[in-house]
Design a protein around this motif. Structure first.
Motif, mmCIF file in Angstrom:
data_model
loop_
_atom_site.group_PDB
_atom_site.id
_atom_site.type_symbol
_atom_site.label_atom_id
_atom_site.label_comp_id
_atom_site.label_asym_id
_atom_site.label_seq_id
_atom_site.Cartn_x
_atom_site.Cartn_y
_atom_site.Cartn_z
ATOM 1 N N THR A 20 49.030 49.645 84.804
ATOM 2 C CA THR A 20 49.614 50.026 85.638
ATOM 3 C C THR A 20 49.764 51.505 86.462
ATOM 4 O OG1 THR A 20 50.111 51.741 83.567
ATOM 5 C CG2 THR A 20 51.616 50.136 83.013
ATOM 6 N N LYS A 21 48.723 52.051 86.540
ATOM 7 C CA LYS A 21 47.999 52.967 86.886
ATOM 8 C C LYS A 21 47.433 52.573 88.564
ATOM 9 C CE LYS A 21 46.802 55.735 83.567
ATOM 10 N NZ LYS A 21 45.980 56.491 82.610
ATOM 11 N N GLU A 22 47.023 50.590 88.538
ATOM 12 C CA GLU A 22 47.253 49.824 89.597
ATOM 13 C C GLU A 22 48.516 49.716 90.879
ATOM 14 O OE1 GLU A 22 44.204 49.503 91.382
ATOM 15 O OE2 GLU A 22 43.187 50.332 89.347
ATOM 16 N N PRO A 23 48.523 50.229 91.514
ATOM 17 C CA PRO A 23 49.876 49.970 92.212
ATOM 18 C C PRO A 23 49.719 48.544 93.279
ATOM 19 C CG PRO A 23 48.331 51.207 93.774
ATOM 20 C CD PRO A 23 47.756 51.185 92.957
ATOM 21 N N HIS A 24 49.098 47.809 93.133
ATOM 22 C CA HIS A 24 49.045 46.386 93.903
ATOM 23 C C HIS A 24 49.749 45.015 92.674
ATOM 24 C CE1 HIS A 24 47.297 47.809 96.869
ATOM 25 N NE2 HIS A 24 45.989 48.229 96.563
ATOM 26 N N THR A 26 51.677 46.462 90.227
ATOM 27 C CA THR A 26 52.183 46.913 89.341
ATOM 28 C C THR A 26 54.052 46.437 90.961
ATOM 29 O OG1 THR A 26 51.797 49.456 89.407
ATOM 30 C CG2 THR A 26 53.996 48.978 89.093
ATOM 31 N N LEU A 27 53.789 45.977 92.158
ATOM 32 C CA LEU A 27 54.376 45.351 92.909
ATOM 33 C C LEU A 27 53.850 44.274 93.224
ATOM 34 C CD1 LEU A 27 53.312 48.006 96.286
ATOM 35 C CD2 LEU A 27 55.255 48.131 94.791
ATOM 36 N N GLY A 28 53.071 43.601 92.593
ATOM 37 C CA GLY A 28 52.933 42.206 92.572
ATOM 38 C C GLY A 28 54.188 42.343 91.507
ATOM 39 N N VAL A 29 53.759 42.022 90.483
ATOM 40 C CA VAL A 29 54.001 42.127 88.950
ATOM 41 C C VAL A 29 56.250 42.852 89.537
ATOM 42 C CG1 VAL A 29 55.661 42.572 87.008
ATOM 43 C CG2 VAL A 29 53.153 42.305 87.268
ATOM 44 N N THR A 51 62.574 50.090 90.771
ATOM 45 C CA THR A 51 62.222 50.403 89.648
ATOM 46 C C THR A 51 60.749 50.303 89.466
ATOM 47 O OG1 THR A 51 64.271 50.666 88.062
ATOM 48 C CG2 THR A 51 61.918 51.752 88.040
ATOM 49 N N LEU A 52 60.191 49.138 89.763
ATOM 50 C CA LEU A 52 58.475 48.914 89.681
ATOM 51 C C LEU A 52 58.243 49.206 90.944
ATOM 52 C CD1 LEU A 52 58.442 46.318 87.061
ATOM 53 C CD2 LEU A 52 57.719 48.167 86.781
ATOM 54 N N GLY A 53 58.745 48.393 92.055
ATOM 55 C CA GLY A 53 58.186 48.947 93.075
ATOM 56 C C GLY A 53 58.045 50.387 93.566
ATOM 57 N N GLY A 54 59.014 51.064 93.346
ATOM 58 C CA GLY A 54 59.790 52.473 93.092
ATOM 59 C C GLY A 54 58.257 53.403 92.636
ATOM 60 N N TYR A 55 57.775 52.561 91.751
ATOM 61 C CA TYR A 55 56.959 53.220 90.921
ATOM 62 C C TYR A 55 55.455 52.643 91.903
ATOM 63 C CZ TYR A 55 53.416 54.906 87.321
ATOM 64 O OH TYR A 55 52.552 54.473 86.382
ATOM 65 N N GLY A 56 55.308 51.727 92.651
ATOM 66 C CA GLY A 56 54.264 51.430 93.133
ATOM 67 C C GLY A 56 54.029 51.987 94.346
ATOM 68 N N VAL A 57 55.050 52.215 95.513
ATOM 69 C CA VAL A 57 54.949 52.672 96.352
ATOM 70 C C VAL A 57 54.697 54.641 96.013
ATOM 71 C CG1 VAL A 57 56.565 54.020 98.123
ATOM 72 C CG2 VAL A 57 56.614 51.373 97.741
ATOM 73 N N LEU A 59 52.842 55.004 93.304
ATOM 74 C CA LEU A 59 51.201 55.339 92.852
ATOM 75 C C LEU A 59 50.575 55.404 94.378
ATOM 76 C CD1 LEU A 59 51.127 52.710 90.488
ATOM 77 C CD2 LEU A 59 50.739 55.476 90.005
ATOM 78 N N ILE A 60 50.583 54.054 95.675
ATOM 79 C CA ILE A 60 50.231 54.459 96.860
ATOM 80 C C ILE A 60 50.197 56.311 97.498
ATOM 81 C CG2 ILE A 60 50.133 53.174 99.153
ATOM 82 C CD1 ILE A 60 51.415 50.401 97.556
ATOM 83 N N SER A 61 51.497 55.950 97.820
ATOM 84 C CA SER A 61 51.337 57.446 98.133
ATOM 85 C C SER A 61 51.333 59.068 97.514
ATOM 86 C CB SER A 61 53.220 57.853 98.746
ATOM 87 O OG SER A 61 53.850 58.292 97.728
#
Length: 63
Positions: A20-24, A26-29, A51-57, A59-61
């Motif tokens: 869950t700490k890996e943005p890729h 999270t964005l894939g899911v 929500t997961l997409g926002g969390y992935g973004v 993590l990337i930022s």
């Protein structure tokens, strides 16, 4: 025997928390849930995917 099962569960939970700490991942899911939600016309899956997409973004930022 019970201790081995408990250790296996703890190991799997640690692996999931690392994922869950890996943005890729999270964005894939998120994309997967978005596609499934589209075909099933499920508002709940859309909300979870966004929500997961926002969390992935986030993590990337952040990193």
């Amino acid at each position: 025997m019970l201790n081995k099962i408990i250790e296996a569960i703890k190991s799997n939970v640690c692996t999931l928390t690392e994922w869950t700490k890996e943005p890729h991942i999270t964005l894939g899911v998120s994309w997967l849930l978005l596609a499934i939600g589209y075909f099933l016309s499920s508002i709940t899956l859309f909300i979870i995917a966004l929500t997961l997409g926002g969390y992935g973004v986030y993590l990337i930022s952040k990193g």
